[in-house]
Design an enzyme around this catalytic site. Structure first.
Site, PDB file in Angstrom:
ATOM      1  N   ALA A 128       0.830  -1.203   0.000  1.00  0.00           N
ATOM      2  CA  ALA A 128       0.000   0.000   0.000  1.00  0.00           C
ATOM      3  C   ALA A 128       0.864   1.252   0.000  1.00  0.00           C
ATOM      4  CB  ALA A 128      -0.919  -0.001   1.214  1.00  0.00           C
ATOM      5  N   CYS A 163      -2.849  -9.723   4.546  1.00  0.00           N
ATOM      6  CA  CYS A 163      -2.702  -8.425   5.208  1.00  0.00           C
ATOM      7  C   CYS A 163      -2.972  -8.564   6.706  1.00  0.00           C
ATOM      8  CB  CYS A 163      -3.657  -7.405   4.595  1.00  0.00           C
ATOM      9  SG  CYS A 163      -3.467  -5.749   5.300  1.00  0.00           S
ATOM     10  N   ASN A 223       7.700 -16.057   0.521  1.00  0.00           N
ATOM     11  CA  ASN A 223       7.797 -14.629   0.820  1.00  0.00           C
ATOM     12  C   ASN A 223       8.268 -14.472   2.265  1.00  0.00           C
ATOM     13  OD1 ASN A 223       5.447 -12.039   1.595  1.00  0.00           O
ATOM     14  ND2 ASN A 223       7.382 -11.744   0.570  1.00  0.00           N
ATOM     15  N   ASP A 268      11.657 -12.055   4.318  1.00  0.00           N
ATOM     16  CA  ASP A 268      13.094 -11.916   4.585  1.00  0.00           C
ATOM     17  C   ASP A 268      13.967 -12.165   3.352  1.00  0.00           C
ATOM     18  OD1 ASP A 268      12.313 -11.351   7.126  1.00  0.00           O
ATOM     19  OD2 ASP A 268      13.072 -13.195   8.036  1.00  0.00           O
ATOM     20  N   GLY A 310       8.947  -8.086  -1.187  1.00  0.00           N
ATOM     21  CA  GLY A 310       8.256  -6.902  -0.707  1.00  0.00           C
ATOM     22  C   GLY A 310       9.226  -5.858  -0.209  1.00  0.00           C
TER      23      GLY A 310
END
Length: 369
Positions: free
Chosen positions: A18, A101, A203, A205, A227
């Site tokens: 976001a 999320c 996903n 680290d 990310g």
């Protein structure tokens, strides 16, 4: 890696973030390497309502192919309508569903990382999405569960395969962990052992391309989702492409090259948002990430982080020491971190993992994108 009809190489996905993965940032990342680059999370309710802010958020640059949209939703009917709208109006080439999320305003409504606990509700949402997607592949991103006492990822993986999901991404943390602690790559390995029919992506680290290669080697996952590791580092995708192609070459831009990227990023945001003042304010959060590890005086850092116009930002960028080399030891955590004391959930959410009740006003406070 094959996700439905899409051939994805290198097997790398930019995680939706976001306020980060808007079109200007995605363009910078795409220029560095290939993969899937997913837009910011979009609420299904806002999409079907054609909320103006949301419709702006799903705009893609002309150079973006394939186009990926991540949806958040709790009501199967609305999720189905949103996916059908994307497919029929050619708004994207790939739909990802958010079940990861961990923020309170999402989980307290039963969404995001709270939702997979309700196994049958998860199934209904996936069935509605896949059933309305036409030829578009539908994927999902999730966490291990709500907390260590309420793990859901193996059940969710099985349900996803049964409902025709094209790929699954697992963040190796629970919702309670938020972004704290160390990601559990062993859970990614266990999911991959349990799910053999479709790609499983890991996903958590991944701060360098070498981390990504190590994750694949240790877990057997088919690809990675990146990310926070790319915050202020769009060239990480060049490193990832090189690494998966077997090359040891890594991007090591000078401070001058970083400054040029910062200027392009700010200019892109200005074109995207139309209002320069708003775009520059949005860019400020990126300054610390771009400059991490470089030697920059406190006064100049402050100027860059409080710039109010493109001209002001450019003047401050011009004062950076352009020949300064890429700093060592920068493949370290970026962005938010820390655990939560508890996960905010709807009343009675944990009482029955199999009921299909959609919480009242499930998306009312986050409609609009």
């Amino acid at each position: 890696m094959k996700i439905g009809p899409l051939e994805v190489w290198p097997p790398v996905v930019l995680a939706p973030m976001a306020g980060i993965t808007n079109a200007p940032f995605r363009v910078l990342c795409r220029e560095q390497g290939a993969g899937l680059f997913v837009c910011e999370m979009i609420t299904t309710r806002a999409l079907v309502e054609r909320n103006p802010k949301t419709m702006r958020m799903i705009r893609f640059a002309d150079s973006e192919r394939p186009r990926s949209i991540q949806l958040y939703g709790v009501d199967p009917e609305i999720v189905g309508r949103a996916v059908k709208m994307i497919a029929e109006e050619d708004l994207a080439d790939h739909v990802d569903l958010n079940f990861g999320c961990p923020v309170p305003k999402v989980t307290r409504r039963g969404g995001g990382s709270a939702l997979p606990y309700k196994r049958n509700l998860l199934r209904r949402i996936l069935r509605a999405a896949v059933g309305n997607a036409g030829a578009l592949p539908v994927t999902m991103k999730m966490r291990k569960g709500i907390d260590d006492d309420h793990l859901t990822y193996l059940d969710a993986g099985r349900i996803a395969v049964e409902e025709g999901v094209a790929a699954i991404a697992l963040h190796g943390r629970t919702a309670r962990q938020h972004y704290g602690g160390v990601a559990d790559w062993e859970a990614i390995r266990r999911l991959k052992e349990a799910v053999t029919d479709i790609p499983v992506l890991g996903n958590g680290d991944i701060w360098s391309a070498d981390d990504a290669v190590r994750m694949v080697a240790e877990t057997g996952c088919d690809g990675v989702v990146v990310g926070r590791g790319c915050l202020g580092r769009p060239w990480l995708f060049k490193d990832l492409e090189n690494a998966f192609d077997g090359s040891a070459e890594r991007a090591r831009p000078t401070l001058g090259e970083v400054a040029d990227t910062m200027a392009r990023h700010a200019e892109g945001l200005t074109e995207c948002f139309d209002i320069e003042r708003y775009a520059i304010a949005d860019f400020r959060k990126h300054v610390g990430w771009y400059l991490k590890g470089f030697t920059v005086g406190a006064d100049l850092r402050r100027e860059l982080a409080t710039a109010e116009s493109l001209d002001g930002l450019s003047s401050s960028l011009a004062r950076l020491e352009r020949d300064q080399p890429w700093p060592p030891n920068t493949d370290t955590p970026r962005g938010k971190s820390g655990e939560r004391d508890r996960v905010h959930l709807p009343d009675g959410w944990l009482d029955d993992p199999y009921d299909c009740v959609v919480p009242q006003d499930a998306e009312s406070d986050i409609s609009g994108g």
